[in-house]
Design a protein around this motif. Structure first.
Motif, short mmCIF file in Angstrom:
data_model
loop_
_atom_site.label_atom_id
_atom_site.label_comp_id
_atom_site.label_asym_id
_atom_site.label_seq_id
_atom_site.Cartn_x
_atom_site.Cartn_y
_atom_site.Cartn_z
N HIS A 165 0.84 -1.20 0.00
CA HIS A 165 0.00 0.00 0.00
C HIS A 165 0.87 1.25 0.00
O HIS A 165 0.68 2.16 -0.81
CB HIS A 165 -0.90 -0.04 1.24
CG HIS A 165 -1.74 1.17 1.43
ND1 HIS A 165 -3.11 1.18 1.26
CD2 HIS A 165 -1.43 2.45 1.79
CE1 HIS A 165 -3.58 2.39 1.49
NE2 HIS A 165 -2.58 3.17 1.83
N GLU A 166 1.84 1.28 0.89
CA GLU A 166 2.71 2.44 0.99
C GLU A 166 3.64 2.55 -0.22
O GLU A 166 3.97 3.65 -0.67
CB GLU A 166 3.52 2.38 2.28
CG GLU A 166 2.69 2.40 3.55
CD GLU A 166 1.82 3.62 3.63
OE1 GLU A 166 2.26 4.71 3.20
OE2 GLU A 166 0.69 3.50 4.12
N SER A 167 4.07 1.41 -0.74
CA SER A 167 4.95 1.43 -1.91
C SER A 167 4.25 2.04 -3.11
O SER A 167 4.87 2.76 -3.90
CB SER A 167 5.41 0.00 -2.25
OG SER A 167 6.16 -0.55 -1.19
N PHE A 168 2.95 1.78 -3.26
CA PHE A 168 2.21 2.37 -4.37
C PHE A 168 2.16 3.88 -4.23
O PHE A 168 2.24 4.61 -5.22
CB PHE A 168 0.81 1.76 -4.44
CG PHE A 168 0.71 0.64 -5.42
CD1 PHE A 168 1.58 -0.44 -5.35
CD2 PHE A 168 -0.26 0.62 -6.41
CE1 PHE A 168 1.49 -1.49 -6.24
CE2 PHE A 168 -0.35 -0.41 -7.33
CZ PHE A 168 0.52 -1.48 -7.24
N HIS A 169 1.99 4.38 -3.00
CA HIS A 169 2.04 5.83 -2.78
C HIS A 169 3.39 6.38 -3.25
O HIS A 169 3.45 7.40 -3.95
CB HIS A 169 1.85 6.15 -1.30
CG HIS A 169 0.44 6.06 -0.82
ND1 HIS A 169 -0.58 6.82 -1.34
CD2 HIS A 169 -0.12 5.32 0.15
CE1 HIS A 169 -1.71 6.53 -0.72
NE2 HIS A 169 -1.45 5.63 0.20
N ALA A 170 4.46 5.71 -2.82
CA ALA A 170 5.81 6.20 -3.15
C ALA A 170 6.06 6.14 -4.65
O ALA A 170 6.62 7.09 -5.24
CB ALA A 170 6.85 5.38 -2.39
N LEU A 171 5.67 5.05 -5.29
CA LEU A 171 5.91 4.91 -6.73
C LEU A 171 5.09 5.92 -7.53
O LEU A 171 5.55 6.45 -8.54
CB LEU A 171 5.57 3.49 -7.18
CG LEU A 171 6.56 2.40 -6.75
CD1 LEU A 171 6.03 1.03 -7.14
CD2 LEU A 171 7.94 2.64 -7.34
N ALA A 172 3.87 6.20 -7.07
CA ALA A 172 3.06 7.20 -7.77
C ALA A 172 3.70 8.58 -7.67
O ALA A 172 3.60 9.38 -8.61
CB ALA A 172 1.65 7.22 -7.18
N GLY A 173 4.36 8.86 -6.55
CA GLY A 173 5.07 10.12 -6.44
C GLY A 173 6.32 10.15 -7.29
O GLY A 173 6.59 11.15 -7.98
N ARG A 174 7.08 9.08 -7.29
CA ARG A 174 8.31 9.04 -8.08
C ARG A 174 8.00 9.05 -9.57
O ARG A 174 8.82 9.49 -10.38
CB ARG A 174 9.13 7.81 -7.70
CG ARG A 174 9.75 7.95 -6.31
CD ARG A 174 10.53 6.73 -5.89
NE ARG A 174 11.19 6.98 -4.61
CZ ARG A 174 12.44 7.42 -4.48
NH1 ARG A 174 13.16 7.66 -5.55
NH2 ARG A 174 12.96 7.63 -3.29
N ARG A 175 6.84 8.56 -9.94
CA ARG A 175 6.43 8.57 -11.34
C ARG A 175 6.43 9.98 -11.92
O ARG A 175 6.73 10.18 -13.10
CB ARG A 175 5.05 7.94 -11.44
CG ARG A 175 4.31 8.14 -12.75
CD ARG A 175 2.95 7.49 -12.68
NE ARG A 175 2.11 7.87 -13.79
CZ ARG A 175 1.30 8.92 -13.80
NH1 ARG A 175 1.21 9.70 -12.70
NH2 ARG A 175 0.56 9.20 -14.85
N ILE A 176 6.10 10.98 -11.10
CA ILE A 176 6.05 12.36 -11.57
C ILE A 176 7.24 13.18 -11.07
O ILE A 176 7.20 14.41 -11.05
CB ILE A 176 4.73 13.04 -11.13
CG1 ILE A 176 4.56 12.98 -9.61
CG2 ILE A 176 3.54 12.40 -11.83
CD1 ILE A 176 3.34 13.72 -9.11
N GLY A 177 8.29 12.49 -10.63
CA GLY A 177 9.51 13.18 -10.23
C GLY A 177 9.57 13.61 -8.79
O GLY A 177 10.47 14.36 -8.42
#
Length: 460
Positions: A165-177
């Motif tokens: 769950h938390e990893s998806f939050h982090a990856l969604a943020g890293r997706r946009i820099g």
């Protein structure tokens, strides 16, 4: 006051400028210090950051808006926000460094990935309709007769899913820099995973929604996978489910509860951040709580205990008036969820404990299993009480320390030197003072908080 203010021209840290309605949100992504500026003040700041000399900037503003500007006051405000760079600070960086795992984030949320996720959801719905055995409900939590194994199994088995769950939050943020980070923290005696979305306020509003909702996407995928796993188990073992299938359904039920948790809008859940962002608010949660508190205090005749709502922005106060019923609806959702899930589960626990502990004269495996379950429960709740009392004692000591410091300040002689300028606003605070109109175009920009997502999930 920063050293740069003593030179001819100020130097600035790397700043972001994001339009927010009639205002502009300016901030530093590295420190999560943000402020809402009127459009004219933001334009003046932007010209300064691009190298326009102070004298030229003052002349430009006077010509463009036909009113004077207090540049000294403006620079002091910028210094308080941490936007000015002192001599010892690192120079302004050029192009931002590449964010790790950005490619993975783009793959996880690519169009093809969404097609796969949608197909999984359709298959899950079909299985739930056609196979009653894979439908999670409160009694499915008891995937085994051992209460101790139920408690320990659900406690540890769902940790990887919370991490996802938390990893998806982090990856969604890293997706946009966004250099989002995933760490391990502690809440009471629970180990929790936390995602911090530093710099999210520095991107356009429409790009902030997916990082907030990504955790719910992960929970949905986990639920679908668990239901599919249980269905495969039922298909391979004939009618009924094996231990593995029952365990998968139990975990699916816990995952569903974690998804419903996001609708508790009186808390800072994922959906709260979505609504707060869509409504253009800074500290909607605190403003709503203060509004409800003041209403209750007036009804109870405790007007002396009301708080000043002016410490929040006008937008927060305006939205809080009609957001309060939605926050109350979140309480209703929590109560209904508890009535539909927690009460039946607790009742079943109590019945099993009474039946098994009734055989104290002839203890069997069920008796000792129940004793172990109770012992672990007592330890858990005992630790909660101990930590709560410790935190309360620390808070009281800090309050007494602040009072002693305040007394010493009041007792200082009149000849004491003038105090230093007010410290920069705490970027971890949700309070946002309202912008005060004045002769300058930017007298008091409203400090805001980067919506750090610290999802404090833990196994219960």
């Amino acid at each position: 006051m920063a050293d740069t203010r003593q030179t001819a021209e100020p130097a600035f840290h790397q700043l972001t400028f994001v339009p927010e309605g009639d205002e502009v949100l300016v901030g530093r992504a590295d420190t999560d210090s943000y402020a809402l500026f009127p459009a004219d003040g933001a334009m003046l700041l932007h010209k300064l950051t691009t190298g326009m000399p102070l004298a030229d900037a003052v002349a430009w503003y006077n010509a463009s808006y036909d009113e004077p500007v207090d540049m000294e006051d403006f620079l002091e405000t910028l210094d308080d926000l941490g936007f000015l760079r002192s001599d010892g600070d690192d120079p302004v960086a050029g192009a931002p460094a590449a964010v790790r795992y950005a490619r993975l984030g783009r793959a996880v949320f690519s169009p093809m990935a969404w097609v796969v996720y949608g197909a999984m959801a359709v298959v899950c719905v079909v299985l739930l309709v056609r196979m009653p055995d894979v439908r999670p409900y409160p009694r499915t939590l008891f995937f085994t007769e051992s209460l101790l194994l139920v408690q320990v199994g659900l406690l540890f088995a769902q940790l990887p899913f919370v991490f996802l769950h938390e990893s998806f939050h982090a990856l969604a943020g890293r997706r946009i820099g966004i250099p989002s980070s995933l760490g391990v923290g502690r809440r009471l005696y629970f180990v929790v995973f936390e995602t911090t979305l530093n710099g999210l306020l520095g991107v356009p509003r429409r790009k902030r929604y997916l990082p907030f909702l990504a955790g719910m996407v992960a929970d949905t995928l986990v639920f679908c996978l668990l239901v599919c796993a249980a269905a495969l188990d039922a298909h391979g073992n004939g009618p009924g489910l094996s231990f593995f299938g029952r365990f998968a359904v139990a975990l699916a039920f816990v995952t569903a509860l974690r998804f419903v948790w996001q609708f508790y809008l009186f808390l800072r859940t994922d959906l709260y951040y979505v609504f707060s962002t869509a409504l253009g608010c800074v500290a909607l949660h605190d403003a709503t709580r203060a509004l409800i508190r003041n209403t209750l205090c007036r009804l109870l005749g405790l007007r002396h205990r009301t708080v000043d709502l002016e410490q929040w922005s006008e937008r927060d106060r305006k939205v809080a008036r009609w957001y309060a019923p939605f926050a109350a609806a979140g309480v209703l959702v929590m109560l209904l969820t508890a009535a539909a899930t927690a009460v039946p589960v607790l009742a079943h626990f109590v019945r099993l404990l009474v039946d098994r502990l009734g055989n104290a004269g002839h203890p069997d495996s069920g008796f000792w299993d129940s004793v172990g379950f109770l012992a672990l429960s007592v330890v858990q709740f005992g630790l909660v009480g101990v930590v709560a009392l410790r935190d309360r004692a620390r808070a009281r000591e800090q309050q007494r320390q602040r009072q002693r410091n305040g007394s010493r300040t009041e007792a200082a002689p009149d000849s004491a030197p003038a105090p230093d300028p007010a410290p920069a606003p705490d970027p971890a605070s949700d309070s946002a003072p309202a912008v005060t109109p004045g002769t300058a175009p930017f007298p008091l920009p409203a400090p805001t908080t980067a919506p750090l997502h610290a999802e404090q999930e833990h196994s219960r």
